[in-house]
Design a protein around this motif. Structure first.
Motif, mmCIF file in Angstrom:
data_model
loop_
_atom_site.group_PDB
_atom_site.id
_atom_site.type_symbol
_atom_site.label_atom_id
_atom_site.label_comp_id
_atom_site.label_asym_id
_atom_site.label_seq_id
_atom_site.Cartn_x
_atom_site.Cartn_y
_atom_site.Cartn_z
ATOM 1 N N GLN A 94 40.852 3.972 -11.911
ATOM 2 C CA GLN A 94 40.374 4.052 -10.538
ATOM 3 C C GLN A 94 39.123 4.920 -10.445
ATOM 4 O O GLN A 94 38.175 4.610 -9.713
ATOM 5 C CB GLN A 94 41.484 4.613 -9.640
ATOM 6 N N ASP A 128 35.474 3.750 -9.125
ATOM 7 C CA ASP A 128 34.756 4.431 -8.038
ATOM 8 C C ASP A 128 33.355 4.842 -8.477
ATOM 9 O O ASP A 128 32.386 4.692 -7.732
ATOM 10 C CB ASP A 128 35.546 5.657 -7.588
ATOM 11 N N SER A 133 35.194 7.100 -2.848
ATOM 12 C CA SER A 133 36.490 6.556 -3.250
ATOM 13 C C SER A 133 37.149 5.936 -2.031
ATOM 14 O O SER A 133 37.246 6.572 -0.970
ATOM 15 C CB SER A 133 37.381 7.653 -3.837
ATOM 16 N N VAL A 134 37.605 4.712 -2.169
ATOM 17 C CA VAL A 134 38.279 4.022 -1.067
ATOM 18 C C VAL A 134 39.581 4.729 -0.724
ATOM 19 O O VAL A 134 39.934 4.890 0.455
ATOM 20 C CB VAL A 134 38.532 2.547 -1.441
ATOM 21 N N GLN A 135 40.322 5.164 -1.723
ATOM 22 C CA GLN A 135 41.593 5.851 -1.467
ATOM 23 C C GLN A 135 41.366 7.173 -0.733
ATOM 24 O O GLN A 135 42.071 7.490 0.234
ATOM 25 C CB GLN A 135 42.317 6.100 -2.786
ATOM 26 N N THR A 136 40.392 7.960 -1.185
ATOM 27 C CA THR A 136 40.104 9.238 -0.525
ATOM 28 C C THR A 136 39.620 9.023 0.903
ATOM 29 O O THR A 136 40.027 9.743 1.826
ATOM 30 C CB THR A 136 39.045 10.011 -1.324
ATOM 31 N N SER A 148 40.313 6.480 2.873
ATOM 32 C CA SER A 148 41.444 6.035 3.693
ATOM 33 C C SER A 148 42.353 7.204 4.046
ATOM 34 O O SER A 148 42.773 7.356 5.205
ATOM 35 C CB SER A 148 42.229 4.963 2.931
ATOM 36 N N ARG A 149 42.629 8.059 3.065
ATOM 37 C CA ARG A 149 43.502 9.205 3.325
ATOM 38 C C ARG A 149 42.852 10.178 4.312
ATOM 39 O O ARG A 149 43.507 10.663 5.243
ATOM 40 C CB ARG A 149 43.804 9.904 2.002
#
Length: 451
Positions: A3, A7, A43-46, A48-49
């Motif tokens: 991941q 990124d 980062s897409v995850q960061t 979103s969170r």
């Protein structure tokens, strides 16, 4: 691990594929890139969170925005008048109000409601839950500390909805400010921008020098009170429609258009000057060496320095008799960066060698032949193995505007005549299309003033 690599790859592709929007943002983007090296990458995850955490805590600012809208819409006249009275008192007594206001707000909006929760009043048969008399004795309920809204809750969905709708508030404000500054600040029309530049400069200097002297004669508090009350009264439903219909009416638009046209005409007459195009002179040196066997001078190359004993190529000992360190043709010489050769102007031999020798501070290193215009190396009053003469040519600053006009004309002509070739790109000079060894001509030391 995969991941993180993904990124980084996405971030790299974006930085390569998406150029900066304009030259103004280039420097600021570089600064942000340097500052961003100390932070996590894209980062897409960061994202979103972080978005979820942010949205769950946006209730207070959205409530403030709603209350500001209610204030200006006079939805609760008592609230609007109360705030305006506080505003007036703040203007009249700024220091006591500014020092006491934060503590009063903490008491009214945080501590008093928290106490009312723990000492919940009894249900009243007439006014219901609005009973102002709190319960006596010990606490009846446990304390409550504000928490972020859960993801599955009505408050979270309302925050999402408000965020979606209130995004336009920033967009509208940004567009309004940008369009306002575009009328005078970006030198779209240099006469208008020059006028405002001088006005702002004089106002800034005047305020720095004389504000303390004249501030006592200006009714600042009165003006602020009148402006605040006037601005609030304009938004009252009784005056709002009349005022905005008057502002956006065709009569007002024509009136303002007529005034602005006259104003621009006056500015054009007084500030509409046309500056001459910036020009300078570049130099190149033709270098020859003496063949002792044949007893004659042979051409070596053109070079962008004088090639004397103290020049960099001679000091670095990078030159040999068979090495060409410049170019053999003047057509291979390029203008300096951001400059271009003037059309219909060709390279000319400098017929005043003593002048450029003096400007280059070479009087003790060379000997000038005023008849042939050659400048010789000198060693113990004996001519050395190299001589040079100076060639000059005029250059002007490269203009993207003129280049675009030229390309547009070429495009139109190309559409009319398919055999015509399109214009050169801005990075290619007139003498750069067919060469093997390009050489950049430096600006002459004695061309510091514009021609």
């Amino acid at each position: 691990m995969s991941q993180q690599l993904t990124d980084k790859l996405i971030e790299k592709l974006i930085s390569i594929a998406l150029p900066p929007t304009n030259e103004f943002s280039l420097d600021s983007l570089e600064g942000r890139v340097q500052a961003g090296k100390l932070r996590p990458g894209l980062s897409v995850q960061t994202m979103s969170r972080n978005f979820i955490q942010l949205n769950s805590r946006l209730s207070f600012p959205f409530e403030m925005i709603d209350n500001i809208i209610k204030f200006f819409n006079w939805d609760n006249p008592k609230l609007t008048l109360t705030i305006m009275v506080l505003y007036t008192h703040l203007i009249l007594k700024p220091l006591p109000m500014m020092l006491s206001l934060p503590f009063c707000l903490i008491i009214i909006y945080i501590m008093a409601p928290a106490y009312a929760i723990r000492h919940q009043p009894e249900y009243h048969s007439i006014i219901g839950k609005n009973n102002p008399i709190l319960a006596e004795g010990p606490q009846l309920k446990d304390y409550e500390i504000p928490k972020p809204a859960p993801e599955i809750s009505r408050e979270f969905i309302l925050n999402l909805t408000d965020l979606q709708n209130h995004m336009l508030l920033y967009v509208i404000a940004w567009d309004f400010i940008n369009n306002l500054f575009a009328k005078f600040a970006y030198f779209i029309d240099e006469s208008i921008s020059s006028f405002f530049y001088l006005c702002f400069l004089m106002i800034g200097g005047f305020t720095i020098l004389f504000t303390e002297s004249i501030i006592s004669f200006i009714p600042i508090k009165f003006l602020l009170i009148v402006a605040g009350w006037g601005f609030t009264i304009i938004f009252h439903p009784y005056f709002k429609d009349y005022f905005f219909n008057l502002v956006y009416s065709e009569e007002t638009r024509y009136y303002l258009l007529n005034k602005t046209n006259k104003f621009e005409q006056i500015l054009e007459e007084n500030f509409g000057f046309i500056e001459p195009q910036e020009q300078r002179e570049v130099e190149i040196f033709e270098i020859q060496n003496f063949d002792k066997k044949l007893k004659e001078w042979n051409f070596l190359f053109y070079l962008n320095n004088d090639f004397t004993k103290l020049s960099k190529p001679r000091l670095d000992k990078k030159y040999t008799n068979v090495e060409i360190i410049g170019t053999t043709s003047l057509q291979n010489v390029k203008p300096p960066k951001d400059w271009e050769f003037i059309k219909n102007d060709q390279w000319k031999i400098d017929l005043n060698p003593e002048s450029w020798v003096s400007n280059h501070l070479l009087n003790d290193l060379v000997k000038v032949d005023n008849e042939t215009k050659w400048v010789y190396d000198v060693d113990n009053d004996i001519k050395g193995e190299f001589r040079r003469r100076r060639w000059t040519r005029s250059v002007t600053r490269f203009s993207e505007i003129e280049f675009q006009k030229h390309n547009n004309n070429n495009t139109e002509n190309h559409n009319n005549n398919d055999d015509e070739k399109p214009g050169l790109s801005p990075s290619v000079s007139h003498f750069e299309t067919d060469h093997t060894s390009p050489l950049v001509a430096p600006v002459s030391p004695n061309s510091g003033e514009f021609k």
